[in-house]
Design a protein around this motif. Structure first.
Motif, PDB file in Angstrom:
ATOM      1  N   GLY A   1      51.981 114.136   6.545  1.00 21.99           N
ATOM      2  CA  GLY A   1      50.518 114.098   6.522  1.00 21.99           C
ATOM      3  C   GLY A   1      49.927 113.514   7.789  1.00 21.99           C
ATOM      4  O   GLY A   1      48.941 114.040   8.326  1.00 21.99           O
ATOM      5  N   VAL A   2      50.519 112.452   8.286  1.00 23.18           N
ATOM      6  CA  VAL A   2      50.019 111.835   9.526  1.00 23.18           C
ATOM      7  C   VAL A   2      50.217 112.777  10.707  1.00 23.18           C
ATOM      8  O   VAL A   2      49.316 112.929  11.547  1.00 23.18           O
ATOM      9  N   VAL A   3      51.367 113.432  10.772  1.00 23.12           N
ATOM     10  CA  VAL A   3      51.627 114.368  11.881  1.00 23.12           C
ATOM     11  C   VAL A   3      50.643 115.536  11.834  1.00 23.12           C
ATOM     12  O   VAL A   3      50.073 115.921  12.863  1.00 23.12           O
ATOM     13  N   ILE A   4      50.414 116.096  10.654  1.00 27.49           N
ATOM     14  CA  ILE A   4      49.463 117.209  10.539  1.00 27.49           C
ATOM     15  C   ILE A   4      48.060 116.748  10.919  1.00 27.49           C
ATOM     16  O   ILE A   4      47.314 117.462  11.601  1.00 27.49           O
ATOM     17  N   ALA A   5      47.686 115.536  10.489  1.00 29.96           N
ATOM     18  CA  ALA A   5      46.361 115.003  10.836  1.00 29.96           C
ATOM     19  C   ALA A   5      46.232 114.805  12.346  1.00 29.96           C
ATOM     20  O   ALA A   5      45.176 115.102  12.921  1.00 29.96           O
ATOM     21  N   LEU A   6      47.277 114.335  13.000  1.00 33.35           N
ATOM     22  CA  LEU A   6      47.235 114.149  14.459  1.00 33.35           C
ATOM     23  C   LEU A   6      47.142 115.484  15.179  1.00 33.35           C
ATOM     24  O   LEU A   6      46.440 115.602  16.195  1.00 33.35           O
ATOM     25  N   VAL A   7      47.843 116.491  14.687  1.00 37.62           N
ATOM     26  CA  VAL A   7      47.800 117.811  15.324  1.00 37.62           C
ATOM     27  C   VAL A   7      46.417 118.438  15.140  1.00 37.62           C
ATOM     28  O   VAL A   7      45.876 119.053  16.059  1.00 37.62           O
ATOM     29  N   TYR A   8      45.839 118.276  13.963  1.00 41.44           N
ATOM     30  CA  TYR A   8      44.541 118.877  13.672  1.00 41.44           C
ATOM     31  C   TYR A   8      43.430 118.192  14.459  1.00 41.44           C
ATOM     32  O   TYR A   8      42.595 118.846  15.079  1.00 41.44           O
ATOM     33  N   SER A   9      43.397 116.862  14.414  1.00 43.57           N
ATOM     34  CA  SER A   9      42.335 116.124  15.100  1.00 43.57           C
ATOM     35  C   SER A   9      42.835 114.706  15.375  1.00 43.57           C
ATOM     36  O   SER A   9      43.376 114.047  14.488  1.00 43.57           O
ATOM     37  N   LEU A  10      42.631 114.253  16.580  1.00 46.82           N
ATOM     38  CA  LEU A  10      43.087 112.921  16.964  1.00 46.82           C
ATOM     39  C   LEU A  10      42.385 111.838  16.137  1.00 46.82           C
ATOM     40  O   LEU A  10      43.027 110.884  15.694  1.00 46.82           O
ATOM     41  N   GLU A  11      41.091 111.996  15.882  1.00 46.34           N
ATOM     42  CA  GLU A  11      40.343 110.988  15.128  1.00 46.34           C
ATOM     43  C   GLU A  11      40.849 110.881  13.689  1.00 46.34           C
ATOM     44  O   GLU A  11      41.035 109.780  13.167  1.00 46.34           O
ATOM     45  N   ILE A  12      41.062 112.038  13.048  1.00 47.09           N
ATOM     46  CA  ILE A  12      41.564 112.026  11.677  1.00 47.09           C
ATOM     47  C   ILE A  12      42.968 111.431  11.633  1.00 47.09           C
ATOM     48  O   ILE A  12      43.313 110.675  10.728  1.00 47.09           O
ATOM     49  N   GLY A  13      43.780 111.743  12.637  1.00 45.27           N
ATOM     50  CA  GLY A  13      45.133 111.185  12.703  1.00 45.27           C
ATOM     51  C   GLY A  13      45.127 109.680  12.844  1.00 45.27           C
ATOM     52  O   GLY A  13      45.924 108.975  12.208  1.00 45.27           O
ATOM     53  N   LEU A  14      44.209 109.158  13.659  1.00 41.12           N
ATOM     54  CA  LEU A  14      44.113 107.709  13.833  1.00 41.12           C
ATOM     55  C   LEU A  14      43.638 107.028  12.545  1.00 41.12           C
ATOM     56  O   LEU A  14      44.107 105.941  12.198  1.00 41.12           O
ATOM     57  N   VAL A  15      42.720 107.675  11.832  1.00 40.17           N
ATOM     58  CA  VAL A  15      42.275 107.126  10.546  1.00 40.17           C
ATOM     59  C   VAL A  15      43.447 107.116   9.559  1.00 40.17           C
ATOM     60  O   VAL A  15      43.650 106.147   8.813  1.00 40.17           O
ATOM     61  N   ALA A  16      44.247 108.184   9.564  1.00 37.05           N
ATOM     62  CA  ALA A  16      45.414 108.256   8.676  1.00 37.05           C
ATOM     63  C   ALA A  16      46.417 107.160   9.013  1.00 37.05           C
ATOM     64  O   ALA A  16      46.977 106.518   8.112  1.00 37.05           O
ATOM     65  N   ILE A  17      46.634 106.928  10.298  1.00 38.26           N
ATOM     66  CA  ILE A  17      47.563 105.865  10.713  1.00 38.26           C
ATOM     67  C   ILE A  17      47.016 104.496  10.296  1.00 38.26           C
ATOM     68  O   ILE A  17      47.776 103.619   9.880  1.00 38.26           O
ATOM     69  N   ALA A  18      45.693 104.319  10.374  1.00 41.36           N
ATOM     70  CA  ALA A  18      45.094 103.044   9.970  1.00 41.36           C
ATOM     71  C   ALA A  18      45.233 102.813   8.461  1.00 41.36           C
ATOM     72  O   ALA A  18      45.253 101.667   8.007  1.00 41.36           O
ATOM     73  N   CYS A  19      45.362 103.885   7.682  1.00 42.98           N
ATOM     74  CA  CYS A  19      45.495 103.752   6.232  1.00 42.98           C
ATOM     75  C   CYS A  19      46.927 103.431   5.799  1.00 42.98           C
ATOM     76  O   CYS A  19      47.144 103.004   4.666  1.00 42.98           O
ATOM     77  N   VAL A  20      47.896 103.632   6.670  1.00 42.99           N
ATOM     78  CA  VAL A  20      49.304 103.397   6.311  1.00 42.99           C
ATOM     79  C   VAL A  20      49.542 101.954   5.852  1.00 42.99           C
ATOM     80  O   VAL A  20      50.206 101.741   4.826  1.00 42.99           O
ATOM     81  N   PRO A  21      49.022 100.920   6.543  1.00 46.04           N
ATOM     82  CA  PRO A  21      49.240  99.555   6.042  1.00 46.04           C
ATOM     83  C   PRO A  21      48.648  99.330   4.649  1.00 46.04           C
ATOM     84  O   PRO A  21      49.235  98.613   3.833  1.00 46.04           O
ATOM     85  N   LEU A  22      47.510  99.949   4.366  1.00 46.00           N
ATOM     86  CA  LEU A  22      46.917  99.815   3.028  1.00 46.00           C
ATOM     87  C   LEU A  22      47.821 100.430   1.973  1.00 46.00           C
ATOM     88  O   LEU A  22      47.997  99.871   0.880  1.00 46.00           O
ATOM     89  N   ILE A  23      48.403 101.569   2.296  1.00 49.38           N
ATOM     90  CA  ILE A  23      49.332 102.223   1.369  1.00 49.38           C
ATOM     91  C   ILE A  23      50.566 101.349   1.157  1.00 49.38           C
ATOM     92  O   ILE A  23      51.062 101.210   0.034  1.00 49.38           O
ATOM     93  N   MET A  24      51.052 100.729   2.222  1.00 50.69           N
ATOM     94  CA  MET A  24      52.226  99.865   2.114  1.00 50.69           C
ATOM     95  C   MET A  24      51.922  98.622   1.280  1.00 50.69           C
ATOM     96  O   MET A  24      52.754  98.184   0.477  1.00 50.69           O
ATOM     97  N   ILE A  25      50.742  98.052   1.440  1.00 48.49           N
ATOM     98  CA  ILE A  25      50.354  96.877   0.643  1.00 48.49           C
ATOM     99  C   ILE A  25      50.269  97.250  -0.833  1.00 48.49           C
ATOM    100  O   ILE A  25      50.750  96.513  -1.701  1.00 48.49           O
ATOM    101  N   ALA A  26      49.679  98.410  -1.114  1.00 49.59           N
ATOM    102  CA  ALA A  26      49.589  98.865  -2.509  1.00 49.59           C
ATOM    103  C   ALA A  26      50.980  99.081  -3.097  1.00 49.59           C
ATOM    104  O   ALA A  26      51.250  98.724  -4.248  1.00 49.59           O
ATOM    105  N   GLY A  27      51.902  99.633  -2.309  1.00 47.62           N
ATOM    106  CA  GLY A  27      53.278  99.821  -2.777  1.00 47.62           C
ATOM    107  C   GLY A  27      53.975  98.497  -3.039  1.00 47.62           C
ATOM    108  O   GLY A  27      54.721  98.365  -4.018  1.00 47.62           O
ATOM    109  N   ALA A  28      53.739  97.506  -2.168  1.00 49.66           N
ATOM    110  CA  ALA A  28      54.359  96.196  -2.362  1.00 49.66           C
ATOM    111  C   ALA A  28      53.839  95.526  -3.636  1.00 49.66           C
ATOM    112  O   ALA A  28      54.608  94.914  -4.391  1.00 49.66           O
ATOM    113  N   ILE A  29      52.549  95.660  -3.894  1.00 45.17           N
ATOM    114  CA  ILE A  29      51.979  95.097  -5.129  1.00 45.17           C
ATOM    115  C   ILE A  29      52.583  95.783  -6.352  1.00 45.17           C
ATOM    116  O   ILE A  29      52.920  95.132  -7.347  1.00 45.17           O
ATOM    117  N   GLN A  30      52.744  97.106  -6.267  1.00 44.29           N
ATOM    118  CA  GLN A  30      53.328  97.840  -7.380  1.00 44.29           C
ATOM    119  C   GLN A  30      54.770  97.396  -7.643  1.00 44.29           C
ATOM    120  O   GLN A  30      55.171  97.211  -8.784  1.00 44.29           O
TER     121      GLN A  30
END
Length: 132
Positions: free
Chosen positions: A42-71
């Motif tokens: 998903g991050v790779v596709i977002a980066l290929v499609y648009s740099l801004e969307i890819g950067l937003v996706a990369i910024a969301c990765v830590p949030l996803i990791m925190i949610a996984g750690a809580i789970q």
């Protein structure tokens, strides 16, 4: 092996060990691989499609990791109750699968007591007493 262990006890212990190993390498491992692959793709596709969307996706990765750690922390609390023996589903499955053996050796009371002891940590605080 101790001489006072019966065949049924040994097969139940082996079944619980298999369940523990499967918990490490079975579906949870496959799920982790699938989630990681989906995240990276998903991050790779977002980066290929648009740099801004890819950067937003990369910024969301830590949030996803925190949610996984809580789970994982929440799931560990549930697993701790089963560390002292086989889990209730394992005992019930073994009992239902080998009901003929249980009856042949007159172990109904022992299997019932084992299941009741295994379910006790799960039901603590959940079962309420009524008026009757």
């Amino acid at each position: 092996d101790l001489p006072d262990n019966t065949t049924g006890e040994l097969t139940t212990i082996l079944g619980a060990d298999i369940e523990a190993v499967e918990g490490l390498t079975g579906l949870p491992l496959g799920h982790r691989v699938r989630v990681l692959t989906s995240l990276v793709t998903g991050v790779v596709i977002a980066l290929v499609y648009s740099l801004e969307i890819g950067l937003v996706a990369i910024a969301c990765v830590p949030l996803i990791m925190i949610a996984g750690a809580i789970q994982v922390c929440c799931q560990r609390k549930k697993v701790v109750a089963h560390t002292d023996g086989p889990s209730p589903p394992t005992i019930m499955e073994q009992g239902l699968r080998g009901i003929a053996s249980v009856q042949a050796y007159n172990l109904e009371k022992k299997v019932g007591d084992d299941y009741e002891r295994a379910v006790e940590p799960e039901s603590a605080g959940k079962v309420k007493s009524g008026i009757i």
